[in-house]
Write an enzyme that holds these catalytic residues in place. Structure first.
Site, PDB file in Angstrom:
ATOM      1  N   LYS A   1     -11.077   7.418 -39.635  1.00 56.61           N
ATOM      2  CA  LYS A   1     -11.132   6.708 -40.909  1.00 56.61           C
ATOM      3  C   LYS A   1     -11.691   5.329 -40.673  1.00 56.61           C
ATOM      4  O   LYS A   1     -11.499   4.755 -39.593  1.00 56.61           O
ATOM      5  CB  LYS A   1      -9.732   6.575 -41.513  1.00 56.61           C
ATOM      6  CG  LYS A   1      -9.729   6.389 -42.994  1.00 56.61           C
ATOM      7  CD  LYS A   1     -10.013   7.713 -43.683  1.00 56.61           C
ATOM      8  CE  LYS A   1      -9.701   7.733 -45.137  1.00 56.61           C
ATOM      9  NZ  LYS A   1      -9.482   9.106 -45.604  1.00 56.61           N
TER      10      LYS A   1
HETATM   11  N1  GLU Z   1     -11.734  10.479 -47.912  1.00 56.07           N
HETATM   12  C1  GLU Z   1     -11.483  11.871 -48.101  1.00 56.07           C
HETATM   13  C2  GLU Z   1     -10.145  12.244 -47.524  1.00 56.07           C
HETATM   14  O1  GLU Z   1      -9.285  11.418 -47.339  1.00 56.07           O
HETATM   15  C3  GLU Z   1     -12.630  12.759 -47.631  1.00 56.07           C
HETATM   16  C4  GLU Z   1     -12.982  12.647 -46.200  1.00 56.07           C
HETATM   17  C5  GLU Z   1     -14.242  13.416 -45.801  1.00 56.07           C
HETATM   18  O2  GLU Z   1     -14.813  14.113 -46.607  1.00 56.07           O
HETATM   19  O3  GLU Z   1     -14.612  13.256 -44.639  1.00 56.07           O
HETATM   20  O4  GLU Z   1      -9.869  13.386 -47.291  1.00 56.07           O
END
Ligand code: GLU
Length: 419
Positions: free
Chosen positions: A106
């Site tokens: 993240k």
């Molecule tokens: N931000 C989204 C999540 O927390 C999507 C992450 C992604 O598609 O890599 O799942």
């Protein structure tokens, strides 16, 4: 009062409990417990008035044992390392629950996007991409949108990275515009997955979507798409909220009309004035009497205090980490089932995976194909969780964590430790 909420401590605590409940061999847990890499960056941006501001950002890469690191980038004034670490860990768990070949990561920048012009936002995004470029890539770490970022942000990330590489690199991000190699259905995928997971759970209890009333906290990408799809599938959406507050109508809100209202400029729900629609606070919204409560905003929403008073029959977590560990215990005692984030909101990363597969194979799929495959993957993980619940007599959250940790620990064991 819950003790001061620390998101990373929270997720590690839940993992520890799942290791016990799922009788998982703990030898490799020390590895899973900690991220593999935490990168901190300082990002200078020349502001429109000529001044220079330096923003703080992070990219935490939790695990790549099951595949490349994967996860969104969040822009928020309260983002901090603990939050990004927790979010990265949830991504590893989420991808394992979904049976897609990714690890977890993240990114975050501590910024209030409402204080930046579009040019400043673009400069910040490009500078962040430049700073993390050495550690991302289509087979290394693939960012995507998260809170306050969207397909436009991903277009800037993609362009900056491609400029640095001297070639188009569509597979380096997902959630990009369709015109730049994005997937059909990605934008609404997280919301769609939330509705699908609710449907699976209701069906097991002999109910259908059109039998239930739904309350949604948060009208960002996930909340607004979930609201729209719930509405189109016949559920009665009786309340929704955004940062300005909530609106409520016992007979059900007209979500089409509300979506048009919000899309038509800088509208907030506080300005939505329609006869029969009552304005309520976010706190009042969480405590409404309803069948399904969908927290779709940030972490630490369903606290112990809220959990004691809540009047819904089910909770479906569209946000990451909305329920604290203390609240979870209370909800279990009160027999309010919670479909956890790492399953319920996995639709986004599942369609990110489809997008990436299309990019590396140079294919384009239609929306029906994407939605059909999303449902197939989600049914499969739902059934896995149901089996674990039967085996371990545990909550949905425990089942999801056990499912993920068994896969992650097995991968660590079979690979062994380098060198
Ligand atoms: N931000 C989204 C999540 O927390 C999507 C992450 C992604 O598609 O890599 O799942």
């Amino acid at each position: 009062m819950d003790k001061a909420y620390d998101p990373f401590e929270n997720v590690v605590g839940v993992m520890e409990k799942a290791m016990e409940v799922g009788h998982i061999n703990k030898q490799m847990f020390e590895i899973i417990k900690n991220p593999q890499r935490e990168t901190k960056v300082y990002l200078p941006v020349e502001m429109d008035d000529g001044s220079v501001k330096v923003f703080e950002g992070w990219r935490v890469q939790h695990s790549n044992i099951r595949g490349p690191f994967k996860g969104g980038i969040r822009y928020h004034p309260d983002t901090n390392l603990s939050e990004v670490k927790a979010l990265a860990t949830w991504m590893s768990l989420k991808c394992a629950v979904a049976n897609i070949p990714y690890g977890g990561a993240k990114g975050g920048i501590r910024v209030d996007v409402n204080t930046l012009s579009k040019r400043e936002l673009k400069a910040l995004t490009r500078r962040y991409t430049f700073a993390i470029a050495p550690i991302i890539g289509a087979d290394v770490d693939i960012p995507a949108p998260d809170v306050n970022t969207n397909s436009q942000t991903m277009a800037w990330v993609l362009d900056t990275y491609s400029q640095l590489q001297g070639k188009p690199c569509p597979g380096v991000v997902t959630g990009k515009p369709v015109e730049l190699g994005g997937s059909r259905g990605r934008n609404s995928a997280t919301g769609r997955g939330v509705v699908l997971s609710t449907k699976f759970m209701l069906e097991e209890e002999g109910m259908k979507l059109d039998d239930v009333s739904v309350v949604i906290q948060g009208m960002g990408n996930v909340g607004s798409n979930a609201a729209r799809i719930f509405f189109h599938r016949g559920a009665k959406v009786i309340a929704v909220s955004d940062i300005s507050g909530g609106i409520f109508k016992a007979g059900g809100l007209d979500i089409n009309e509300i979506s048009d209202f919000l899309a038509g400029g800088n509208h907030l729900l506080k300005d939505y004035n329609v006869p029969g629609v009552k304005h309520i606070t976010n706190e009042e919204l969480l405590l409404l009497n309803c069948d399904v409560l969908v927290p779709a905003a940030l972490e630490d929403t369903i606290t112990a205090e809220v959990a004691k008073k809540i009047q819904c029959r089910y909770i479906v977590e569209a946000a990451n980490g909305p329920t604290t560990a203390e609240a979870d215990v209370i909800l279990e005692q009160r027999r309010i089932p919670v479909l956890p984030d790492i399953f319920a909101n996995s639709g986004g990363v599942i369609v990110s995976y489809f997008e990436w597969v299309q990019n590396i194979q140079e294919l384009t799929w239609n929306r029906e194909q994407v939605n059909e495959m999303l449902e197939k993957l989600m049914i499969r993980s739902y059934q896995e969780l149901r089996d674990i619940r039967e085996e371990c007599h545990c909550s949905w959250r425990m089942a999801a964590y056990i499912s993920a940790l068994r896969k992650l620990i097995y991968a660590e064991e079979i690979k062994g430790i380098f060198p």
